[in-house]
Design an enzyme around this catalytic site. Structure first.
Site, PDB file in Angstrom:
ATOM      1  CG  HIS A 290      19.532   5.745 -37.221  1.00 43.59           C
ATOM      2  ND1 HIS A 290      18.517   6.497 -37.794  1.00 43.59           N
ATOM      3  CD2 HIS A 290      19.254   5.677 -35.903  1.00 43.59           C
ATOM      4  CE1 HIS A 290      17.673   6.877 -36.847  1.00 43.59           C
ATOM      5  NE2 HIS A 290      18.086   6.397 -35.698  1.00 43.59           N
TER       6      HIS A 290
ATOM      7  CG  ASP B  61      22.905   7.846 -29.586  1.00 36.20           C
ATOM      8  OD1 ASP B  61      23.330   8.983 -29.848  1.00 36.20           O
ATOM      9  OD2 ASP B  61      21.970   7.300 -30.223  1.00 36.20           O
TER      10      ASP B  61
ATOM     11  CG  ASP C 238      18.284   7.557 -41.338  1.00 38.33           C
ATOM     12  OD1 ASP C 238      17.962   7.328 -40.166  1.00 38.33           O
ATOM     13  OD2 ASP C 238      17.437   7.749 -42.243  1.00 38.33           O
TER      14      ASP C 238
ATOM     15  CE  LYS D 162      18.958   6.633 -28.063  1.00 33.38           C
ATOM     16  NZ  LYS D 162      19.376   7.157 -29.366  1.00 33.38           N
TER      17      LYS D 162
ATOM     18  CD  GLU E 238      24.341   6.417 -32.589  1.00 36.24           C
ATOM     19  OE1 GLU E 238      24.586   5.275 -32.155  1.00 36.24           O
ATOM     20  OE2 GLU E 238      23.264   6.726 -33.146  1.00 36.24           O
TER      21      GLU E 238
ATOM     22  CD  GLU F  20      20.207   9.137 -35.067  1.00 40.75           C
ATOM     23  OE1 GLU F  20      20.709   8.258 -34.359  1.00 40.75           O
ATOM     24  OE2 GLU F  20      19.073   9.595 -34.870  1.00 40.75           O
TER      25      GLU F  20
END
Lengths: 486, 486
Positions: B392, B287, B365, B235, B313, B342
């Site tokens: 996802h 992400d 997703d 992240k 992402e 997602e």
């Protein structure tokens, strides 16, 4: 006045049985019970018990807000409003909310757990609109101003501070917004006075619902002409031959100088070919309510181009900016423009519609977008891209809401109402305490009562609450008082 | 077997207190209680009373479905699932539902009154996913097959009949879909056997949450290497210096041949520059969970390009196809690709992301899209555009769901798993009866139990029901059995 707090709230699932009359029917929406997921914010001294007697005019100020649905599922929006209001408004001081309406917007829209349910779309965003709008209604009542004048009274810097620029700064920056608001300071008082004297131009959809037979369409078209309307919208997309016949019928009436009543005002000229096509200058628009795929839309609407509609509204999925761009590119040589927006769920969708040059007319919705803050963001982008804003209305409560937004657009953003028209549908206004009104010139009358025009009659809330109100449980309801001029 | 009917259903608001551990934290989502809006469909002879004893294995078949949220607002999804199931499933014969899963999808997604609440987005679409998925779970249990094999057993024509082409026919037509499915008939049995023997490649996000300190990131990265993982996602977006330090830390471990355990498999080469950048070939992805505006994303990610991420992402709003296209255009010369999906709420959003050439990796997703029918629509578009699908997962239940979808992609659509990887996060699997599993090669084990892997332990449902379950009311919960291989 001592500090006021949001001491309580109530949520009301109010549904009107419009499905019985065919009102609101189109190619996509064949049965609609116009409904409001309705919220009331009660104020009082910190920790006090709320006075919930809606007939007690001496009570501490309230905020009324709603989002609009077409029936089933209204209870889901009610559940979402409850979560949002409990989380972000209940117990807060009113001043802390109204002194920074940008921050209040963020608190309602960007809480990460509730945001996950969108983000910024669908039920949670519809519910955000109800909550944001209720705070504005409360704020405007406390200030004793109609909402449009409250916001129009803000300085350019204050206006910039309430607009959410997140995700749209690649199209419009705060600095560009400031320049637009500052430019609109010139002649602002003059425009306000003009609106208060003459109102704002409107168009009617009342004659064109799919569920009406030809005789009713003809009767309602003549009646709209008599009311002063000069823009007429019809629903299309269910059956091509029916659409041709109905468009021919309406054109035969509104294009016929002999049908035009005395004092009727010819619409101003416009840049899109379909506008002002006939001898009287009357304008016809068509609305497909998302029934087509991209290539279907092009084929079908091409066959209606000879009726010279100003625009085709919602030709396909509201999420499909590139699809709208393809449709616009194909139809523009035929003189037909493209409009969309009543289901465009956020400023990001509008940003793309504008960046892709996909639409001629920006149709914001007062309940899909999360309140005036986000609506202003869209108006700024439309202004920058040279497109006009013609809000979606109809349903229940939408005309009451959007009249404030179009006035605000004229005063603070677009500074023109040369080609702008605001949708008018004559349904269910009688259930509001300060209903939207149309003048004898077919124009919206500028609202003057304090608030965002969202107070519904206590008797209407009671009678039409689903499923326990008297209408739904016993089939009876009180008749609201007749609204002057409707 | 006599005709079965959906005789009853139950809805469960199940929330796990993941916020306590920092699991699931990123730049946008700083507090997450992973939650399931969970539905159980009970069957029996027409009009019979439902057997709701979840521990009674002899009961008439059930369908289990859920949608995923991160806490507050889970009750809103529950309310929406209730409306949908009551309207479209309750009282229906199971055969009438399962014999035409295209029509069942339409009944759940296109009812005009409920559609208004989206359309096809937000809470109502999340709820549609739960309901659609519950019907598939029931169908697969009745047929005694895992979901992926049930769908993979359909003929190309049957597959085409379940895919919703509405609004996407300008990118992929039913005829093109048929050709894709027919081409995949070749070696289908071989691919199925291969999956059953070797599983499906995975990547891990478990080491990279924002809420973890450096020591925990290093420890979990080494542990993931030991488990066989060769793709690692971190992240980013909360703080640039932190991101550089953490990316450097992870790169220093996974790029160091001395850290690589015996038997570890080097990932296959790929077309995007950032893949296979280091000496070991280990792949790192990042992400941002939507925190940036378009130009911010370009500036920020450019400064992380030296760490050679395969993709960034969710660099910005998931609704902004054109924004993603601008970001991709700017970052591709730096060797960084773009992934998103997602939060892409429908096939229409994916259509535009693909038409605008905005992404390298399609991240569907299982709960945002309304079930396998709509997921297949997106897989077909990705196939046509030459993009890969990396679903996802994580949260609760998502790994259980998406393993079926990636297997289905391999067997029936993409026919490759050369560059495809499926997200793996090791949270909360112990609450499921047939949890997703990772082999010692860092790959998903192909699920073999009948259904869509969505049966949650009755004890977990009871204990974590919000707010009345024992965890939320008393702070106690039973410990689920340890899952083998976790």
């Amino acid at each position: 006045m001592a500090d006021l707090y949001i001491v309580d709230f109530s949520i009301h699932d109010v549904r009107f049985p419009t499905n019985l009359s065919g009102d609101g029917t189109d190619a996509m929406n064949k049965e609609c019970d116009y409904s409001a997921a309705y919220v009331i914010l009660y104020t009082g001294p910190k920790g006090s018990a709320a006075n919930k007697d809606l007939n007690d005019a001496s009570a501490s100020p309230r905020g009324f807000g709603m989002t609009f649905t077409i029936g089933r599922g209204n209870e889901i929006c009610c559940a979402a409003i409850k979560s949002l209001v409990e989380h972000a408004l209940l117990g807060k001081s009113v001043r802390s909310l109204t002194s920074d309406m940008g921050k209040t917007w963020e608190a309602l829209v960007t809480d990460c757990q509730l945001r996950w349910l969108g983000p910024e779309k669908g039920v949670i965003h519809l519910a955000s609109a109800a909550a944001v709008n209720a705070v504005w209604d409360l704020y405007a009542r406390i200030e004793g101003k109609p909402l449009w004048l409250l916001i129009a009274s803000m300085s350019p810097k204050e206006l910039v501070s309430i607009v959410p620029f997140k995700y749209i700064s690649d199209l419009v920056t705060p600095a560009e917004a400031l320049a637009i608001f500052e430019a609109a300071e010139k002649d602002k008082a003059k425009r306000i006075a003009e609106l208060q004297a003459d109102g704002y131009p409107a168009y009617t959809t009342s004659a064109g619902w799919s569920g009406y037979d030809d005789a009713k369409v003809a009767r309602l078209t003549r009646s709209a002409l008599a009311q002063g309307f000069n823009h007429f919208k019809l629903k299309v997309g269910a059956n091509l031959e029916d659409d041709k016949r109905r468009l021919g019928l309406v054109r035969s009436i509104v294009d016929n100088p002999a049908e035009i009543p005395k004092g009727w005002v010819r619409p101003s000229e416009a840049s899109v070919a379909g506008k002002n096509a006939g001898p009287t200058g009357a304008v016809v628009m068509i609305d497909a309510n998302q029934v087509f795929d991209v290539s279907e839309a092009i084929d079908y609407i091409s066959q209606l181009a000879s009726f010279k509609p100003w625009f085709i509204e919602e030709p396909t999925s509201p999420d499909d900016a590139l699809g709208h761009a393809a449709i616009r590119k194909a139809l523009l040589p035929l003189g037909v423009g493209v409009a969309t927006g009543e289901h465009a769920h956020s400023r990001v969708v509008f940003k793309q519609l504008l960046q892709a040059d996909a639409i001629d007319v920006v149709q914001i919705d007062s309940c899909r977008l999360a309140g005036p803050q986000e609506v202003l963001a869209v108006m700024l982008m439309a202004r920058k891209c040279g497109k006009i804003v013609c809000p979606h209305a109809g349903g229940v409560g939408l005309c009451e809401y959007v009249q404030h937004l179009s006035l605000l657009d004229y005063v603070c953003v677009s500074t023109t109402m040369e080609r702008n028209v605001l949708e008018w549908v004559d349904h269910l206004h009688e259930h509001f305490k300060d209903p939207a009104k149309i003048s004898e010139k077919g124009r919206y009358v500028a609202p003057s009562a304090p608030g965002y025009s969202m107070e519904m009659l206590a008797s209407s809330i009671e009678d039409y609450t689903f499923p326990t109100g008297s209408y739904w449980s016993k089939g009876t309801a009180r008749t609201p008082p007749k609204v002057e001029g409707h």
